[in-house]
Design a protein around this motif. Structure first.
Motif, short mmCIF file in Angstrom:
data_model
loop_
_atom_site.label_atom_id
_atom_site.label_comp_id
_atom_site.label_asym_id
_atom_site.label_seq_id
_atom_site.Cartn_x
_atom_site.Cartn_y
_atom_site.Cartn_z
N MET A 23 0.82 -1.22 0.00
CA MET A 23 0.00 0.00 0.00
C MET A 23 0.86 1.27 0.00
N LYS A 24 2.03 1.16 0.61
CA LYS A 24 2.86 2.35 0.71
C LYS A 24 3.25 2.91 -0.65
N LYS A 25 3.29 2.06 -1.66
CA LYS A 25 3.69 2.51 -3.00
C LYS A 25 2.72 3.54 -3.56
N TYR A 26 1.46 3.50 -3.09
CA TYR A 26 0.47 4.44 -3.60
C TYR A 26 0.74 5.86 -3.13
N ALA A 27 1.44 6.02 -2.03
CA ALA A 27 1.69 7.36 -1.49
C ALA A 27 2.41 8.23 -2.52
N GLN A 28 3.47 7.72 -3.10
CA GLN A 28 4.23 8.50 -4.07
C GLN A 28 3.46 8.69 -5.36
N LEU A 29 2.70 7.68 -5.77
CA LEU A 29 1.89 7.79 -6.98
C LEU A 29 0.89 8.94 -6.86
N TYR A 30 0.21 9.01 -5.72
CA TYR A 30 -0.80 10.05 -5.52
C TYR A 30 -0.16 11.43 -5.36
N LYS A 31 0.97 11.49 -4.70
CA LYS A 31 1.66 12.77 -4.53
C LYS A 31 2.18 13.29 -5.87
N THR A 32 2.71 12.40 -6.69
CA THR A 32 3.20 12.80 -8.01
C THR A 32 2.05 13.31 -8.88
N GLU A 33 0.93 12.62 -8.83
CA GLU A 33 -0.24 13.06 -9.61
C GLU A 33 -0.69 14.44 -9.16
N LEU A 34 -0.69 14.67 -7.86
CA LEU A 34 -1.08 15.96 -7.31
C LEU A 34 -0.17 17.08 -7.81
N LEU A 35 1.14 16.87 -7.72
CA LEU A 35 2.09 17.95 -7.93
C LEU A 35 2.53 18.13 -9.38
N THR A 36 2.39 17.09 -10.20
CA THR A 36 2.84 17.22 -11.59
C THR A 36 1.70 17.31 -12.60
N GLU A 37 0.49 16.95 -12.18
CA GLU A 37 -0.64 16.97 -13.12
C GLU A 37 -1.76 17.90 -12.66
N VAL A 38 -2.32 17.64 -11.50
CA VAL A 38 -3.56 18.31 -11.11
C VAL A 38 -3.34 19.76 -10.69
N ILE A 39 -2.44 20.00 -9.75
CA ILE A 39 -2.22 21.38 -9.29
C ILE A 39 -1.69 22.27 -10.41
N PRO A 40 -0.74 21.81 -11.24
CA PRO A 40 -0.30 22.67 -12.36
C PRO A 40 -1.43 23.06 -13.31
N PHE A 41 -2.42 22.18 -13.48
CA PHE A 41 -3.56 22.52 -14.34
C PHE A 41 -4.28 23.75 -13.82
N TRP A 42 -4.59 23.76 -12.52
CA TRP A 42 -5.31 24.89 -11.94
C TRP A 42 -4.45 26.14 -11.87
N GLU A 43 -3.16 25.96 -11.62
CA GLU A 43 -2.26 27.11 -11.60
C GLU A 43 -2.19 27.78 -12.97
N LYS A 44 -2.18 26.98 -14.01
CA LYS A 44 -1.99 27.51 -15.36
C LYS A 44 -3.26 28.15 -15.92
N TYR A 45 -4.42 27.56 -15.62
CA TYR A 45 -5.63 27.96 -16.36
C TYR A 45 -6.70 28.68 -15.54
N SER A 46 -6.68 28.58 -14.22
CA SER A 46 -7.86 29.04 -13.48
C SER A 46 -7.78 30.48 -12.97
N ARG A 47 -6.61 31.03 -12.87
CA ARG A 47 -6.47 32.35 -12.24
C ARG A 47 -7.01 33.46 -13.16
N ASP A 48 -7.87 34.31 -12.62
CA ASP A 48 -8.37 35.47 -13.36
C ASP A 48 -7.46 36.65 -13.05
N GLU A 49 -6.57 36.95 -13.96
CA GLU A 49 -5.57 37.99 -13.72
C GLU A 49 -6.17 39.39 -13.75
N GLU A 50 -7.33 39.54 -14.36
CA GLU A 50 -7.92 40.88 -14.52
C GLU A 50 -8.80 41.27 -13.33
N PHE A 51 -9.69 40.35 -12.90
CA PHE A 51 -10.67 40.71 -11.88
C PHE A 51 -10.47 39.98 -10.56
#
Length: 386
Positions: free
Chosen positions: A1-29
């Motif tokens: 089970m411990k192997k899933y820890a790194q898998l989930y952390k990698t998905e969080l930091l290399t896929e999911v969070i970068p998506f929101w950082e790149k596309y979701s911020r409204d720079e104008e308002f």
């Protein structure tokens, strides 16, 4: 089970969070766009308060628990400032939605806007320390508690006195919200808030005879034989059980943890689609046709919250049952919700057979919350198991 820890952390930091950082911020308002295509294009600019607040909480949580990255702090502040400036009416109630600039669109009928605003300001206060953020969080919580027995207030369309029901969602959220705000409220206040709520969930919403957790019960705690009274939402119930597990672990109450675990398994076994796999969105407790037309859809948050509950169970007792179910739900979620073509955030809505039918990464009801929160919780939970 411990192997899933790194898998989930990698998905969080290399896929999911970068998506929101790149596309979701409204720079104008200010604030965030949540209505995003798989490619990250904005298809609607309205801003929904509970999704704005959830994203503030998420980036604040990352800063507070993983790494004090300035980019995460700035991302959280973008939404926090927008909420503080535009989010409330003159009585302190949080609107449901605003337009892109921050003008109100939908009145504050939905108390969950308030719940997630309190979470957001409470978590940001941890990294900033400005007392005004703690004050907004506590003022909002007090407002929630004053409204808890009639959350919609003047916006309630139910006829009074005929079939008055208690809704499961608010007690469930209050369990988690209280823990999230413990650094502001203190231990005693958290106990005062949660002890009665846990009793309500485990002894009234949960029916030991059927083994089910009901979405709506009568004011006196009895079951009601109607569409609403028979409604079952397995994902809600399972999510609530990991909140209660957290409370049990906090109190060193293994009996409470074991009861929550037992109830979690009952909901999972009842809610699992034995023909197509995955967990149903809604069911009727007596097997009648459900009121909800979307009852057989498979939703992202249901499966991710289940994985969190199973990870917490395994971390607590290393049971074979928890491991077996975790692997089963993990394989379903990663094979169906994860977007292998575009990467980034996951899909949210599948048909019963498990195929995406809404090709979006965010919308009116889905934002930067359930996927990254679950990935973070699972990674943290499994990282230190033996």
């Amino acid at each position: 089970m411990k192997k899933y820890a790194q898998l989930y952390k990698t998905e969080l930091l290399t896929e999911v969070i970068p998506f929101w950082e790149k596309y979701s911020r409204d720079e104008e308002f200010g604030g965030y766009f949540t209505c995003l295509t798989p490619e990250g294009k904005v298809y609607d600019t309205d801003k929904f308060m509970w999704l704005q607040a959830r994203q503030v909480w998420m980036f604040s949580k990352l800063y507070n628990t993983l790494e004090a990255k300035q980019e995460w702090r700035e991302m959280a502040k973008t939404g926090l400032d927008f909420l503080e400036k535009h989010g409330r009416d003159e009585k302190g109630n949080w609107y449901f939605s605003l337009d892109r600039k921050g003008d109100p669109l939908v009145q504050p009928y939905n108390i969950f806007s308030d719940c997630f605003a309190a979470m957001a300001f409470g978590e940001y206060y941890k990294l900033d320390g400005n007392g005004k953020y703690a004050q907004i969080a506590t003022d909002t919580l007090e407002n929630i508690l004053s409204r808890q027995h009639n959350p919609k207030g003047i916006y309630n369309k139910k006829y009074p006195g005929t079939r008055e029901l208690q809704d499961f969602a608010l007690p469930m959220i209050l369990c988690n919200l209280s823990l999230e705000m413990e650094h502001i409220l203190g231990n005693t206040k958290v106990d005062q808030l949660t002890d009665s709520i846990v009793d309500l969930i485990l002894n009234q919403f949960y029916d030991a005879h059927s083994g089910l957790v009901y979405e709506n019960i009568a004011k006196d705690g009895t079951l009601v034989d109607s569409f609403e009274g028979r409604l079952i939402n397995p994902g809600h119930a399972i999510e609530a059980m990991w909140f209660i597990m957290n409370l049990g672990i906090r109190k060193n109450d293994n009996t409470l943890v074991a009861k929550a675990e037992h109830i979690m398994y009952q909901q999972l076994e009842n809610g699992w689609d034995k023909e197509h796999g995955g967990i149903f969105y809604f069911l009727d407790a007596k097997g009648h046709p459900p009121e909800k037309l979307e009852w057989d859809q498979k939703l992202w948050w249901v499966h991710l919250e289940t994985l969190v509950a199973l990870a917490k169970t395994y971390a607590h007792n290393q049971s074979h049952q928890a491991q077996k179910w975790f692997v089963k739900v993990h394989e379903y979620a990663w094979n169906h919700f994860r977007d292998n073509e575009h990467g980034g955030e996951w899909y949210g809505y599948l048909n019963r057979a498990g195929r995406p039918f809404l090709h979006l990464k965010g919308g009116k009801w889905k934002g930067c919350f359930h996927v990254p929160r679950a990935l973070l919780e699972i990674a943290k939970t499994l990282e230190y198991i033996p």
